[in-house]
Design an enzyme around this catalytic site. Structure first.
Site, PDB file in Angstrom:
ATOM      1  N   LYS A   1     -39.346 -50.446  90.777  1.00 15.99           N
ATOM      2  CA  LYS A   1     -40.609 -50.437  91.127  1.00 15.99           C
ATOM      3  C   LYS A   1     -41.458 -51.487  90.223  1.00 15.99           C
ATOM      4  O   LYS A   1     -42.288 -52.229  90.863  1.00 15.99           O
ATOM      5  CB  LYS A   1     -41.444 -49.303  90.990  1.00 15.99           C
ATOM      6  CG  LYS A   1     -41.010 -48.135  91.714  1.00 15.99           C
ATOM      7  CD  LYS A   1     -41.493 -48.204  93.394  1.00 15.99           C
ATOM      8  CE  LYS A   1     -40.554 -47.014  93.823  1.00 15.99           C
ATOM      9  NZ  LYS A   1     -41.075 -47.208  95.310  1.00 15.99           N
TER      10      LYS A   1
ATOM     11  N   TYR B   1     -45.279 -34.558  92.986  1.00 17.74           N
ATOM     12  CA  TYR B   1     -45.390 -35.616  91.861  1.00 17.74           C
ATOM     13  C   TYR B   1     -46.218 -35.014  90.818  1.00 17.74           C
ATOM     14  O   TYR B   1     -45.952 -35.043  89.545  1.00 17.74           O
ATOM     15  CB  TYR B   1     -46.126 -36.814  92.526  1.00 17.74           C
ATOM     16  CG  TYR B   1     -47.100 -37.635  91.406  1.00 17.74           C
ATOM     17  CD1 TYR B   1     -46.094 -38.199  90.669  1.00 17.74           C
ATOM     18  CD2 TYR B   1     -48.182 -37.989  91.251  1.00 17.74           C
ATOM     19  CE1 TYR B   1     -46.577 -39.338  89.581  1.00 17.74           C
ATOM     20  CE2 TYR B   1     -48.954 -38.548  90.297  1.00 17.74           C
ATOM     21  CZ  TYR B   1     -48.141 -39.406  89.560  1.00 17.74           C
ATOM     22  OH  TYR B   1     -48.583 -40.044  88.539  1.00 17.74           O
TER      23      TYR B   1
HETATM   24  N1  UFG Z   1     -57.752 -43.952 100.801  1.00 12.81           N
HETATM   25  C1  UFG Z   1     -58.061 -44.232 102.186  1.00 12.81           C
HETATM   26  N2  UFG Z   1     -57.532 -45.054 102.818  1.00 12.81           N
HETATM   27  C2  UFG Z   1     -56.394 -45.665 102.193  1.00 12.81           C
HETATM   28  C3  UFG Z   1     -55.988 -45.413 100.965  1.00 12.81           C
HETATM   29  C4  UFG Z   1     -56.513 -44.400 100.388  1.00 12.81           C
HETATM   30  O1  UFG Z   1     -59.121 -43.639 102.697  1.00 12.81           O
HETATM   31  O2  UFG Z   1     -55.795 -46.661 102.766  1.00 12.81           O
HETATM   32  C5  UFG Z   1     -58.485 -42.711 100.102  1.00 12.81           C
HETATM   33  C6  UFG Z   1     -57.591 -41.557  99.904  1.00 12.81           C
HETATM   34  O3  UFG Z   1     -57.479 -40.528 101.068  1.00 12.81           O
HETATM   35  C7  UFG Z   1     -58.068 -40.972  98.558  1.00 12.81           C
HETATM   36  C8  UFG Z   1     -58.805 -42.232  98.018  1.00 12.81           C
HETATM   37  O4  UFG Z   1     -58.840 -43.277  98.902  1.00 12.81           O
HETATM   38  O5  UFG Z   1     -59.328 -40.142  98.951  1.00 12.81           O
HETATM   39  C9  UFG Z   1     -58.006 -42.534  96.664  1.00 12.81           C
HETATM   40  O6  UFG Z   1     -56.835 -42.775  97.183  1.00 12.81           O
HETATM   41  P1  UFG Z   1     -55.537 -43.617  96.268  1.00 12.81           P
HETATM   42  O7  UFG Z   1     -54.270 -43.346  97.180  1.00 12.81           O
HETATM   43  O8  UFG Z   1     -56.000 -44.730  95.806  1.00 12.81           O
HETATM   44  O9  UFG Z   1     -55.659 -42.524  95.045  1.00 12.81           O
HETATM   45  P2  UFG Z   1     -55.228 -40.882  94.895  1.00 12.81           P
HETATM   46  O10 UFG Z   1     -56.556 -40.288  94.623  1.00 12.81           O
HETATM   47  O11 UFG Z   1     -54.427 -40.415  95.930  1.00 12.81           O
HETATM   48  O12 UFG Z   1     -54.113 -41.017  93.732  1.00 12.81           O
HETATM   49  C10 UFG Z   1     -54.569 -41.375  92.517  1.00 12.81           C
HETATM   50  C11 UFG Z   1     -53.167 -41.716  91.901  1.00 12.81           C
HETATM   51  C12 UFG Z   1     -51.935 -40.729  91.853  1.00 12.81           C
HETATM   52  C13 UFG Z   1     -52.684 -39.453  91.130  1.00 12.81           C
HETATM   53  C14 UFG Z   1     -53.682 -39.019  91.621  1.00 12.81           C
HETATM   54  C15 UFG Z   1     -54.514 -37.881  91.128  1.00 12.81           C
HETATM   55  O13 UFG Z   1     -52.575 -42.963  92.587  1.00 12.81           O
HETATM   56  O14 UFG Z   1     -50.750 -41.381  91.177  1.00 12.81           O
HETATM   57  O15 UFG Z   1     -54.794 -40.338  91.912  1.00 12.81           O
HETATM   58  O16 UFG Z   1     -55.042 -37.015  91.893  1.00 12.81           O
HETATM   59  F1  UFG Z   1     -51.639 -38.607  91.352  1.00 12.81           F
END
Ligand code: UFG
Length: 329
Positions: free
Chosen positions: A35, A141
């Site tokens: 990665k 994860y």
């Molecule tokens: N989101 C969208 N559209 C997209 C991508 C994301 O609406 O195209 C939203 C997601 O639903 C979420 C927010 O944006 O509500 C943030 O999403 P991310 O994917 O950027 O991050 P996450 O909060 O899902 O995940 C991050 C880290 C993970 C970790 C997590 C902890 O990337 O590794 O926080 O909860 F596990």
């Protein structure tokens, strides 16, 4: 000090290597480059390409280098993928770190900083979340990271390996010099995807759900700059040497922004049109994750420098503008 950074070619790992070198430490990097990016590894770091699950390889690294402490970032980290491929996640993230701990034990290295996550909390009952919140991960994860935290507890008791687990909230931004930044494939994170829309590399951003119980119905997250995360790892190493006490710390800014607010802020920073459409919820997304980092601020003497979302997005935008294809350029 001579620090071994596992996963030092990845996003948060590479930024931590830059900070360590800037602060005068020597760095050995292990990365299997599945990665991570070779170009993200600082020129002054000694890179070993190999896998944590390979004990002979690990023993060689410890034999060839006098390591004072380890920072472990090496893991798969896509929440969605972990739900469809849980075994792959447990095998790499848990077994890999167990092999690392075995090699540390053999080489008599007794200090480790471990890259953990807010995903260990699942859907929290209290906001902001402190370290006493219950750990009920909602995806493999987060479970894999929690399992390693438990393994570390027992390694401390049995072998005296002292650890600090850092539970990150949402990492974002890029290094100040513009040399390194975020480049995942596939990209699933909100800020880089929004900026790809601003660059014209994607048509629009899909907002996953508008019916959450939040200020505007979209999910709320706590965004923390990657170099602030990097500096916390160095503070954690310093604390391990000073106090010889293990611990677990949240790392966030303590402020929550909704998906819509992040998009609006990116429009302001980039001065570009960013089309958005509302879609279904993404399975497994908690509605609100905001950290209390009080413990890290008090005990690690850590203080995030980027405490406004605009600065964080500006820093990410600089990287994306200059590297529209990430490290491929
Ligand atoms: N989101 C969208 N559209 C997209 C991508 C994301 O609406 O195209 C939203 C997601 O639903 C979420 C927010 O944006 O509500 C943030 O999403 P991310 O994917 O950027 O991050 P996450 O909060 O899902 O995940 C991050 C880290 C993970 C970790 C997590 C902890 O990337 O590794 O926080 O909860 F596990």
């Amino acid at each position: 000090m001579n620090i071994l950074v596992c996963g030092g070619a990845g996003y948060i790992g590479s930024h931590t290597v830059y900070e360590l070198i800037e602060q005068g430490h020597s760095v050995v990097v292990i990365d299997n480059l599945c990665k991570g990016h070779k170009k993200a590894v600082h020129k002054e770091a000694k890179l070993y390409v190999g896998d944590l699950r390979d004990s002979l390889f690990l023993d060689k690294v410890f034999e060839e280098n006098k390591i004072d402490a380890v920072i472990d970032f090496a893991a798969y980290s896509l929440v969605g993928e972990s739900c469809s491929e849980p075994l792959m996640y447990f095998e790499n993230n848990v077994f890999g770190t167990i092999k690392l701990l075995e090699a540390m034990k053999k080489a008599n290295v007794k200090k480790i900083v471990f890259s953990s996550t807010a995903a260990t909390y699942g859907e929290p009952e209290n906001i902001p979340i402190d370290e006493k919140e219950k750990n009920v991960p909602t995806n493999p994860y987060g479970e894999s990271k929690l399992m390693v935290e438990k393994v570390l507890k027992w390694c401390d008791k049995a072998y005296g390996i002292k650890y600090i687990c850092l539970r990150y909230f949402n990492a974002a931004g890029a290094y100040k010099t513009g040399e390194i930044g975020e480049d995942h494939f596939p990209e699933t994170h909100l800020i880089p995807i929004i900026l790809q829309v601003a660059l014209g590399k994607r048509e629009e951003i899909s907002i996953f759900g508008e019916d959450y119980n939040t200020k505007d119905g979209t999910c709320v997250r706590d965004y923390i700059h990657v170099t602030d995360l990097a500096s916390a790892h160095i503070k954690a190493i310093e604390k391990l040497f000073k106090d010889e006490v293990s611990g677990i710390y949240n790392l966030g800014n303590g402020t929550g922004f909704s998906v819509k607010e992040v998009i609006e802020c990116a429009r302001k920073v980039t001065q570009r049109e960013i089309k958005a459409k509302i879609c279904e919820r993404r399975p497994g997304d908690p509605s609100t994750l905001i950290a209390s980092s009080k413990k890290a601020i008090e005990e690690l003497k850590w203080q995030p420098k980027f405490n406004c979302l605009e600065q964080i997005i500006e820093s990410a935008w600089k990287w994306h503008l200059n590297h529209p294809n990430g490290y491929e350029d």
